[in-house]
Design a protein around this motif. Structure first.
Motif, PDB file in Angstrom:
ATOM      1  N   VAL A   1     -90.961 -13.102 -27.733  1.00  0.00           N
ATOM      2  CA  VAL A   1     -90.044 -13.204 -28.880  1.00  0.00           C
ATOM      3  C   VAL A   1     -89.933 -14.651 -29.344  1.00  0.00           C
ATOM      4  O   VAL A   1     -90.032 -14.955 -30.542  1.00  0.00           O
ATOM      5  CB  VAL A   1     -88.657 -12.643 -28.517  1.00  0.00           C
TER       6      VAL A   1
ATOM      7  N   SER B   1     -93.145 -15.850 -30.995  1.00  0.00           N
ATOM      8  CA  SER B   1     -93.365 -15.246 -32.310  1.00  0.00           C
ATOM      9  C   SER B   1     -92.500 -15.895 -33.380  1.00  0.00           C
ATOM     10  O   SER B   1     -92.946 -16.121 -34.510  1.00  0.00           O
ATOM     11  CB  SER B   1     -93.104 -13.740 -32.252  1.00  0.00           C
TER      12      SER B   1
ATOM     13  N   SER C   1     -92.425  -7.834 -31.219  1.00  0.00           N
ATOM     14  CA  SER C   1     -92.724  -9.204 -31.640  1.00  0.00           C
ATOM     15  C   SER C   1     -94.206  -9.541 -31.538  1.00  0.00           C
ATOM     16  O   SER C   1     -94.655 -10.540 -32.112  1.00  0.00           O
ATOM     17  CB  SER C   1     -91.922 -10.200 -30.790  1.00  0.00           C
TER      18      SER C   1
END
Length: 499
Positions: A21, A24, A380
């Protein structure tokens, strides 16, 4: 599989989700320039490519040798069939996972009433949140947490510092210094100091101060003095181990210290703080960091076991030592202040007590949070993939032209490094200064053996050329933000090397 191993595996899976996450979000922001395209950020990938190609190595490095970073990136490059940007993205996730492992070491062993795995994931999550508040494309912004995702800006040193705190904490918790942790502590200090002298300022100095104060207590004095001795010995051995690499170190870093410019340094870092506070994400990041430091000071003052107080003290002492040292030496580089973001999060694992809830509710909550993290992490991946595959037609125009030409050209540092990494043969693009002297900085000096070039690559960052002879290009190939000055059959001789 025992419950302990299930818990540890779950922690790693949640940490992987947090890492994906975070990567990304950073890769999709303006900070992606630092992750994928910045001239400084490419040295590890370029060095790894040299190692895997089997070419002669005569690298001109800075005072930082990037040894662990290069070993990790080379292993990823050799094992994963991915594009260059894909390798950078994978490396970013791996760097955060390695940080989780180091934080987990700091959290200590699991025991009744504690939840070190949960709090380690929380600490990584807070660090990831700080990285996601970094929104500037500038390498000189006070956006420090996202630097951990790069291959160049001392990610291995950050991990080495946290591992050092973890080993020291484990020794203090055990109550005696055994052979295996002593060897591990010395080895980490040696490798970290060998690769990056900043380790001495980020880890050795603040830890030695904290342990020295703790040595006032006669009950643990022998153990603590032994820890200090191992830490100092490992760090000293690391500096001595740099001697065989002297030919690769183009700048020892001594010139970066300018104590008489301390007042300019104060103004510089104050301006960076003010600039970061101008955006809402940056302001949130600053407030979280300040809150963690205040919490660390309070936690240190409270009654607790020595291991807890050591970690809590390091969470605020390291940032203070580094900031004071950076100002006293008159430095002007935001990357030196990274302990401001990674050290304070350690207070979250200083005393990782389990939250007092009914066992069934606690397990259900942990399971729900874990599933949510894994789902968000999975969602993600496409975003991270999209960030790595985003087309760059200007870069492709340059690399395609260079590959098709079969000739050797040159460009200045901030201009040529990205195309050099992406062309089929990096030696086809030689790094020079504006007078066409070989610029031996973070590059393989064997490239200069070609002696002459027949085209130049320039962009908005290129300093106006001062060529050794009055020649005009036969044509100019426009590639968006790049221009290729093609001299055709004419050649331009390279001047002597400088760094």
């Amino acid at each position: 599989m025992t419950r302990t191993w299930v818990r540890e595996l779950a922690g790693w899976m949640c940490a992987a989700a947090v890492s994906i996450v975070t990567a990304s979000v950073v890769a999709s922001s303006a900070r992606s320039d630092l992750l994928f395209r910045d001239g400084d950020s490419l040295v590890v990938a370029m060095l790894a490519r040299s190692l895997l190609s089997g070419e002669s190595l005569d690298w001109a490095m800075s005072s930082v040798l990037f040894l662990p970073e290069t070993a990790a990136f080379t292993a990823i490059d050799a094992a994963v069939p991915a594009t260059v940007n894909g390798l950078f993205a994978i490396s970013a996730v791996v760097n955060l996972l390695a940080l989780y492992g180091a934080i987990r070491l700091v959290a200590g062993r699991g025991r009744a009433g504690s939840a070190p795995v949960t709090w380690s994931v929380v600490a990584l999550g807070v660090f990831g949140m700080l990285a996601m508040t970094d929104v500037s494309a500038s390498r000189e912004a006070l956006d420090l947490a996202s630097l951990q995702l790069t291959t160049t800006y001392y990610s291995a040193t950050v991990i080495g510092v946290v591992i050092t705190v973890g080993i020291v904490r484990r020794v203090i918790d055990d109550g005696r210094l055994r052979a295996s942790p002593s060897i591990a502590l010395g080895a980490v200090a040696l490798v970290s100091a060998l690769s990056n002298p900043l380790y001495a300022v980020w880890a050795t100095l603040p830890l030695a101060i904290i342990l020295g104060i703790a040595a006032v207590s006669p009950s643990r004095r022998a153990q603590i003095l032994a820890l200090i001795a191992v830490l100092l010995a490992g760090t000293t051995a690391g500096f001595l181990a740099r001697i065989p690499f002297a030919a690769w170190i183009a700048n020892t870093g001594v010139g970066y210290a300018q104590p008489d410019h301390w007042h300019e340094s104060v103004g510089y870092y104050a301006r960076l703080i003010a600039e970061r506070g101008q955006s809402l994400p940056g302001l949130i990041g600053l407030l979280v960091t300040v809150a963690l430091i205040v919490f660390a000071v309070v936690r240190t003052a409270q009654q607790g076991d020595p291991g807890t107080r050591l970690v809590a003290a390091m969470a605020w002492a390291a940032p203070i030592v580094v900031v004071v040292g950076a100002i006293a030496l008159g430095t002007h580089a935001a990357r030196y202040l990274q302990p401001l973001v990674f050290a304070p999060v350690l207070v979250l694992v200083a005393s990782p007590r389990a939250i007092r809830l009914p066992a069934r509710l606690r397990r259900s909550t942990a399971a729900i949070v874990g599933v949510v993290l894994l789902v968000v992490g999975g969602l993600s991946i496409p975003r991270l993939t999209d960030a790595t595959t985003r087309p760059d037609p200007d870069l492709a125009c340059v690399t395609d032209w260079v590959d098709a030409s079969g000739r050797t050209g040159a460009g200045q540092f901030w201009t040529v490094r990205l195309p050099a990494l992406h062309v089929a043969d990096p030696s086809r693009l030689v790094q020079v200064d504006h007078q066409l002297n070989g610029y031996a900085w973070l590059v393989n000096r064997t490239d200069f053996a070609v002696g002459e070039v027949s085209f130049l690559v320039e962009d908005s960052q290129t300093v106006p050329w001062d060529l050794p002879q009055a020649v005009q290009p036969e044509r100019v190939v426009e590639c968006g933000r790049y221009s290729i000055l093609d001299f055709g059959s004419q050649t331009l001789p390279l001047g002597p090397q400088r760094s």
